[in-house]
Design a protein around this motif. Structure first.
Motif, mmCIF file in Angstrom:
data_model
loop_
_atom_site.group_PDB
_atom_site.id
_atom_site.type_symbol
_atom_site.label_atom_id
_atom_site.label_comp_id
_atom_site.label_asym_id
_atom_site.label_seq_id
_atom_site.Cartn_x
_atom_site.Cartn_y
_atom_site.Cartn_z
ATOM 1 N N ASN A 8 159.839 10.791 81.665
ATOM 2 C CA ASN A 8 158.563 10.605 82.356
ATOM 3 C C ASN A 8 157.634 11.799 82.123
ATOM 4 O O ASN A 8 156.441 11.631 81.857
ATOM 5 C CB ASN A 8 158.780 10.409 83.858
ATOM 6 N N THR A 9 158.184 12.990 82.204
ATOM 7 C CA THR A 9 157.382 14.189 81.982
ATOM 8 C C THR A 9 156.888 14.232 80.543
ATOM 9 O O THR A 9 155.727 14.570 80.291
ATOM 10 C CB THR A 9 158.201 15.452 82.303
ATOM 11 N N MET A 10 157.742 13.872 79.609
ATOM 12 C CA MET A 10 157.340 13.864 78.203
ATOM 13 C C MET A 10 156.237 12.837 77.954
ATOM 14 O O MET A 10 155.308 13.096 77.188
ATOM 15 C CB MET A 10 158.556 13.577 77.319
ATOM 16 N N ASN A 11 156.323 11.689 78.615
ATOM 17 C CA ASN A 11 155.273 10.677 78.481
ATOM 18 C C ASN A 11 153.931 11.217 78.976
ATOM 19 O O ASN A 11 152.891 10.992 78.336
ATOM 20 C CB ASN A 11 155.634 9.404 79.232
ATOM 21 N N VAL A 12 153.945 11.931 80.090
ATOM 22 C CA VAL A 12 152.709 12.509 80.629
ATOM 23 C C VAL A 12 152.148 13.551 79.659
ATOM 24 O O VAL A 12 150.942 13.598 79.409
ATOM 25 C CB VAL A 12 152.954 13.125 82.029
ATOM 26 N N LEU A 48 130.231 14.196 80.031
ATOM 27 C CA LEU A 48 131.622 14.018 79.596
ATOM 28 C C LEU A 48 132.566 15.024 80.246
ATOM 29 O O LEU A 48 133.745 14.732 80.434
ATOM 30 C CB LEU A 48 131.719 14.153 78.073
ATOM 31 N N GLN A 49 132.063 16.191 80.589
ATOM 32 C CA GLN A 49 132.922 17.222 81.162
ATOM 33 C C GLN A 49 133.397 16.878 82.570
ATOM 34 O O GLN A 49 134.501 17.257 82.951
ATOM 35 C CB GLN A 49 132.203 18.565 81.181
ATOM 36 N N ILE A 50 132.590 16.178 83.338
ATOM 37 C CA ILE A 50 132.961 15.858 84.721
ATOM 38 C C ILE A 50 134.218 14.995 84.779
ATOM 39 O O ILE A 50 135.184 15.359 85.458
ATOM 40 C CB ILE A 50 131.769 15.228 85.468
ATOM 41 N N PRO A 51 134.283 13.855 84.070
ATOM 42 C CA PRO A 51 135.527 13.073 84.120
ATOM 43 C C PRO A 51 136.717 13.817 83.507
ATOM 44 O O PRO A 51 137.843 13.675 83.993
ATOM 45 C CB PRO A 51 135.221 11.820 83.306
ATOM 46 N N ASN A 52 136.470 14.631 82.475
ATOM 47 C CA ASN A 52 137.563 15.399 81.879
ATOM 48 C C ASN A 52 138.131 16.404 82.867
ATOM 49 O O ASN A 52 139.347 16.608 82.926
ATOM 50 C CB ASN A 52 137.098 16.103 80.610
ATOM 51 N N THR A 53 137.269 17.050 83.631
ATOM 52 C CA THR A 53 137.728 18.004 84.632
ATOM 53 C C THR A 53 138.557 17.305 85.704
ATOM 54 O O THR A 53 139.625 17.803 86.101
ATOM 55 C CB THR A 53 136.525 18.718 85.283
ATOM 56 N N VAL A 58 143.942 15.953 88.024
ATOM 57 C CA VAL A 58 144.931 14.938 88.383
ATOM 58 C C VAL A 58 146.194 15.113 87.540
ATOM 59 O O VAL A 58 147.318 15.031 88.056
ATOM 60 C CB VAL A 58 144.346 13.517 88.217
ATOM 61 N N GLY A 59 146.034 15.378 86.247
ATOM 62 C CA GLY A 59 147.188 15.577 85.381
ATOM 63 C C GLY A 59 148.008 16.784 85.781
ATOM 64 O O GLY A 59 149.245 16.742 85.779
ATOM 65 N N THR A 60 147.338 17.860 86.154
ATOM 66 C CA THR A 60 148.042 19.061 86.600
ATOM 67 C C THR A 60 148.792 18.791 87.899
ATOM 68 O O THR A 60 149.947 19.196 88.051
ATOM 69 C CB THR A 60 147.051 20.222 86.791
ATOM 70 N N ALA A 61 148.147 18.091 88.825
ATOM 71 C CA ALA A 61 148.816 17.759 90.089
ATOM 72 C C ALA A 61 150.021 16.861 89.833
ATOM 73 O O ALA A 61 151.082 17.033 90.448
ATOM 74 C CB ALA A 61 147.842 17.074 91.038
ATOM 75 N N ASN A 63 151.878 16.712 87.095
ATOM 76 C CA ASN A 63 152.949 17.481 86.456
ATOM 77 C C ASN A 63 153.606 18.479 87.386
ATOM 78 O O ASN A 63 154.815 18.704 87.302
ATOM 79 C CB ASN A 63 152.415 18.233 85.235
ATOM 80 N N THR A 64 152.835 19.114 88.238
ATOM 81 C CA THR A 64 153.381 20.220 89.029
ATOM 82 C C THR A 64 153.857 19.838 90.420
ATOM 83 O O THR A 64 154.697 20.536 90.977
ATOM 84 C CB THR A 64 152.339 21.345 89.164
ATOM 85 N N VAL A 65 153.331 18.754 90.971
ATOM 86 C CA VAL A 65 153.677 18.425 92.356
ATOM 87 C C VAL A 65 154.306 17.047 92.498
ATOM 88 O O VAL A 65 155.418 16.908 93.012
ATOM 89 C CB VAL A 65 152.423 18.527 93.264
ATOM 90 N N ILE A 66 153.616 16.034 92.050
ATOM 91 C CA ILE A 66 154.014 14.664 92.358
ATOM 92 C C ILE A 66 155.322 14.275 91.675
ATOM 93 O O ILE A 66 156.232 13.743 92.320
ATOM 94 C CB ILE A 66 152.877 13.689 92.009
ATOM 95 N N ILE A 67 155.454 14.542 90.386
ATOM 96 C CA ILE A 67 156.671 14.168 89.666
ATOM 97 C C ILE A 67 157.900 14.891 90.223
ATOM 98 O O ILE A 67 158.924 14.248 90.476
ATOM 99 C CB ILE A 67 156.513 14.391 88.142
#
Length: 124
Positions: A8-12, A48-53, A58-61, A63-67
């Motif tokens: 799962n982590t590798m997929n992310v 474009l920067q707003i959705p990327n940020t 969300v991706g960091t959260a 990887n570091t918290v939810i999973i």
């Protein structure tokens, strides 16, 4: 269990890498079409920067918290609590995303008016 969480982590990680490569391709394409010296390109770049940020947050959260929390609940044989945790995360995320969409719809005309006035003055 470790293979599943590692997979799962590798997929992310793979999804994050693909999104970064696609963002690079996108930026290269619109810069080659519009030119790097066009002042209107900054507005497009900021848009474009707003959705990327938001995606990076969300991706960091994820990887570091939810999973890790979800996998620890599964490791302790608390599948029902794990499902409830994920359901709560999805519900809260959906609510926040809906609020961001509504705010974007409301604020977009004001941003375009401010940017339009500035660019009209430069081109006259």
């Amino acid at each position: 269990m470790e293979k599943s969480s590692g997979k799962n982590t590798m997929n992310v990680v793979i999804i994050s890498m693909v999104s970064k490569v696609l963002a690079l391709v996108s930026k290269t394409m619109y810069l080659s079409i519009f030119g790097a010296d066009n002042p209107l390109i900054n507005v497009y770049d900021y848009a474009l920067q707003i959705p990327n940020t938001i995606f990076n947050c969300v991706g960091t959260a994820l990887n570091t918290v939810i999973i890790p929390i979800y996998t620890s609940l599964l490791a302790r044989d608390k599948k029902d609590e794990g499902k409830k945790f994920i359901d709560d995360i999805i519900t809260i995320s959906s609510f926040i995303i809906t609020l961001l969409i509504i705010a974007g719809i409301i604020i977009a005309p004001a941003i375009s008016l401010m940017a339009g006035d500035r660019f009209d003055a430069e081109y006259k």
